[in-house]
Design a protein around this motif. Sequence first.
Motif, PDB file in Angstrom:
ATOM      1  N   UNK A 285       5.584 -32.437  -7.584  1.00  0.00           N
ATOM      2  CA  UNK A 285       6.925 -32.690  -7.089  1.00  0.00           C
ATOM      3  C   UNK A 285       7.412 -34.090  -7.383  1.00  0.00           C
ATOM      4  N   UNK A 286       8.445 -34.473  -6.675  1.00  0.00           N
ATOM      5  CA  UNK A 286       9.121 -35.751  -6.865  1.00  0.00           C
ATOM      6  C   UNK A 286       8.603 -36.763  -5.850  1.00  0.00           C
ATOM      7  N   UNK A 287       8.346 -37.998  -6.305  1.00  0.00           N
ATOM      8  CA  UNK A 287       7.854 -39.066  -5.430  1.00  0.00           C
ATOM      9  C   UNK A 287       8.688 -40.328  -5.638  1.00  0.00           C
TER      10      UNK A 287
ATOM     11  N   UNK B   3      10.548 -44.263  -8.944  1.00  0.00           N
ATOM     12  CA  UNK B   3      10.231 -42.867  -8.667  1.00  0.00           C
ATOM     13  C   UNK B   3       9.507 -42.258  -9.856  1.00  0.00           C
ATOM     14  N   UNK B   4       8.905 -41.092  -9.620  1.00  0.00           N
ATOM     15  CA  UNK B   4       8.251 -40.353 -10.696  1.00  0.00           C
ATOM     16  C   UNK B   4       8.100 -38.892 -10.295  1.00  0.00           C
ATOM     17  N   UNK B   5       7.908 -38.046 -11.300  1.00  0.00           N
ATOM     18  CA  UNK B   5       7.641 -36.622 -11.104  1.00  0.00           C
ATOM     19  C   UNK B   5       6.198 -36.336 -11.495  1.00  0.00           C
ATOM     20  N   UNK B   6       5.498 -35.622 -10.602  1.00  0.00           N
ATOM     21  CA  UNK B   6       4.149 -35.136 -10.923  1.00  0.00           C
ATOM     22  C   UNK B   6       4.246 -33.626 -11.131  1.00  0.00           C
ATOM     23  N   UNK B   7       4.130 -33.197 -12.396  1.00  0.00           N
ATOM     24  CA  UNK B   7       4.296 -31.791 -12.761  1.00  0.00           C
ATOM     25  C   UNK B   7       3.106 -31.347 -13.608  1.00  0.00           C
ATOM     26  N   UNK B   8       2.010 -30.925 -12.977  1.00  0.00           N
ATOM     27  CA  UNK B   8       0.856 -30.469 -13.756  1.00  0.00           C
ATOM     28  C   UNK B   8       1.178 -29.201 -14.544  1.00  0.00           C
ATOM     29  N   UNK B   9       0.408 -28.962 -15.595  1.00  0.00           N
ATOM     30  CA  UNK B   9       0.682 -27.820 -16.464  1.00  0.00           C
ATOM     31  C   UNK B   9       0.606 -26.506 -15.711  1.00  0.00           C
TER      32      UNK B   9
ATOM     33  N   UNK C 171       8.676 -35.684  -1.596  1.00  0.00           N
ATOM     34  CA  UNK C 171      10.031 -35.154  -1.420  1.00  0.00           C
ATOM     35  C   UNK C 171      10.246 -34.511  -0.057  1.00  0.00           C
ATOM     36  N   UNK C 172       9.171 -34.375   0.736  1.00  0.00           N
ATOM     37  CA  UNK C 172       9.292 -33.858   2.097  1.00  0.00           C
ATOM     38  C   UNK C 172       9.323 -34.972   3.134  1.00  0.00           C
ATOM     39  N   UNK C 173       9.290 -36.225   2.667  1.00  0.00           N
ATOM     40  CA  UNK C 173       9.382 -37.360   3.572  1.00  0.00           C
ATOM     41  C   UNK C 173       8.053 -37.896   4.056  1.00  0.00           C
ATOM     42  N   UNK C 174       6.948 -37.301   3.634  1.00  0.00           N
ATOM     43  CA  UNK C 174       5.629 -37.785   4.054  1.00  0.00           C
ATOM     44  C   UNK C 174       5.296 -39.059   3.284  1.00  0.00           C
ATOM     45  N   UNK C 175       4.844 -40.097   3.994  1.00  0.00           N
ATOM     46  CA  UNK C 175       4.587 -41.389   3.363  1.00  0.00           C
ATOM     47  C   UNK C 175       3.126 -41.783   3.499  1.00  0.00           C
ATOM     48  N   UNK C 176       2.684 -42.626   2.562  1.00  0.00           N
ATOM     49  CA  UNK C 176       1.388 -43.304   2.662  1.00  0.00           C
ATOM     50  C   UNK C 176       1.579 -44.716   2.141  1.00  0.00           C
ATOM     51  N   UNK C 177       0.834 -45.663   2.726  1.00  0.00           N
ATOM     52  CA  UNK C 177       1.022 -47.086   2.414  1.00  0.00           C
ATOM     53  C   UNK C 177      -0.210 -47.647   1.728  1.00  0.00           C
TER      54      UNK C 177
ATOM     55  N   UNK D 187       7.221 -41.721 -15.899  1.00  0.00           N
ATOM     56  CA  UNK D 187       8.236 -41.168 -15.010  1.00  0.00           C
ATOM     57  C   UNK D 187       7.964 -39.684 -14.763  1.00  0.00           C
ATOM     58  N   UNK D 188       7.477 -38.986 -15.791  1.00  0.00           N
ATOM     59  CA  UNK D 188       7.038 -37.598 -15.658  1.00  0.00           C
ATOM     60  C   UNK D 188       5.604 -37.525 -16.166  1.00  0.00           C
ATOM     61  N   UNK D 189       4.700 -37.037 -15.343  1.00  0.00           N
ATOM     62  CA  UNK D 189       3.298 -36.966 -15.733  1.00  0.00           C
ATOM     63  C   UNK D 189       2.722 -35.609 -15.374  1.00  0.00           C
ATOM     64  N   UNK D 190       1.890 -35.070 -16.272  1.00  0.00           N
ATOM     65  CA  UNK D 190       1.213 -33.797 -16.005  1.00  0.00           C
ATOM     66  C   UNK D 190      -0.165 -34.015 -15.393  1.00  0.00           C
ATOM     67  N   UNK D 191      -0.650 -35.245 -15.439  1.00  0.00           N
ATOM     68  CA  UNK D 191      -1.928 -35.591 -14.811  1.00  0.00           C
ATOM     69  C   UNK D 191      -1.653 -36.270 -13.468  1.00  0.00           C
ATOM     70  N   UNK D 192      -2.464 -35.961 -12.483  1.00  0.00           N
ATOM     71  CA  UNK D 192      -2.264 -36.549 -11.168  1.00  0.00           C
ATOM     72  C   UNK D 192      -2.408 -38.070 -11.239  1.00  0.00           C
ATOM     73  N   UNK D 193      -1.380 -38.828 -10.881  1.00  0.00           N
ATOM     74  CA  UNK D 193      -1.492 -40.293 -10.935  1.00  0.00           C
ATOM     75  C   UNK D 193      -2.428 -40.810  -9.853  1.00  0.00           C
ATOM     76  N   UNK D 194      -3.261 -41.765 -10.228  1.00  0.00           N
ATOM     77  CA  UNK D 194      -4.154 -42.403  -9.271  1.00  0.00           C
ATOM     78  C   UNK D 194      -3.787 -43.862  -9.033  1.00  0.00           C
ATOM     79  N   UNK D 195      -2.860 -44.385  -9.840  1.00  0.00           N
ATOM     80  CA  UNK D 195      -2.498 -45.802  -9.744  1.00  0.00           C
ATOM     81  C   UNK D 195      -0.987 -45.959  -9.611  1.00  0.00           C
TER      82      UNK D 195
END
Length: 355
Positions: free
Chosen positions: A282-284, A307-313, A226-232, A194-202
């Motif tokens: 940010x938030x996804x 949802x999840x948060x991507x928060x790198x160090x 969180x800005x509304x930009x989407x990818x499928x 749910x909260x990750x400091x590493x960029x998720x790839x999966x």
Amino acid sequence: MKRRISMVMAALVVLVGLAYVLPVRQASAASSASLSIVPKKNYVIEPGDSVKDKLTIRNLDPVQPLELNLRVIDFTFTDDGGTPKLMLAADAPQTTWSLKPFLTLPESVTIAPNSSKTIDMSVAIPANHGAGSYYSAILYSSGAPGEGGNVGLSASGVTLVFTSIPGQVNEKLTLEKFGAYVPATATQKADYKFITTDEPQYIAYTLKNDGNVTEAPVGSITLKDMFGKTRTIDEINPNGSLALIGQTRTFTSCIEIEAASVDFNGAVSRSKTCKSPGLWPGYYSVHLDAFYGQNGNQTQEIVKDASFWYLPWWFIAAVIVVLLIAIYFIRKVVLAIRRKFGIQPKPKKPLLRRK
């Protein structure tokens, strides 16, 4: 001095002799690479019908002939991945999804060096047999079976055989987990984050199959920042992987796929791997829209939001620095305002002492 030189020369002779002997022994021990087989077979057979097919087995060893024993065994699953658990013991109980009673093939085959041989196999389903999925494995092994049902490892492999019998079946996939996913490494287990400091790839989802048929879900996953930009993600099951009967299976999808050409023994194939999707901190939010269902049965849909948060160090450190700077300047502004308007800070109340 001459004695030392003679001892060194003798050692060199021994080393050179070993260099010629050892590669030959290693090649014979690694002869499991001499077997080439088809890894998977899929059939759809009506009750009362049968399918006759061919199995091509190739001996890649240029010198030694390959003598194989063939045996039909059942298999189940080892975990929530795609690795089958082979039931090698001779007294292993027959599974409810076993194809062993319906599959016929030779018990042994001999293949000349650097050549191939094609053998006959058939799958026959009795009349009035109920609908569902049935599967077993064809085990190829050279040498006699060892203790505990183990097979000789000088050359071995399996072909997984799946058969679907059409009709009204019990289909039930239950979604257990969904979200950003980190695969297993040498130091940590695979897990959802749910909260990750590493960029998720999966992005992954875990399904429990409580029906009596194997299922291969299809559909799409939508990722929104969180800005509304989407990818499928259109391929949520790119390899057509199956959730076996009774299995809890995790399906993973790359957020961003990188395709490359791979040359294997002169044959060029396309390989797909995950690459950095270039996510900003940010938030996804993620949305799953999956479908499953056998032919002749109603298509089932699974819909889920997560949802999840991507928060790198580096981002966390930057936020802390910005907050400290903001606190510092806010404090300076407050002190300046107080001095300008002559506002004195409230005196601290003296502490009352007990008599």
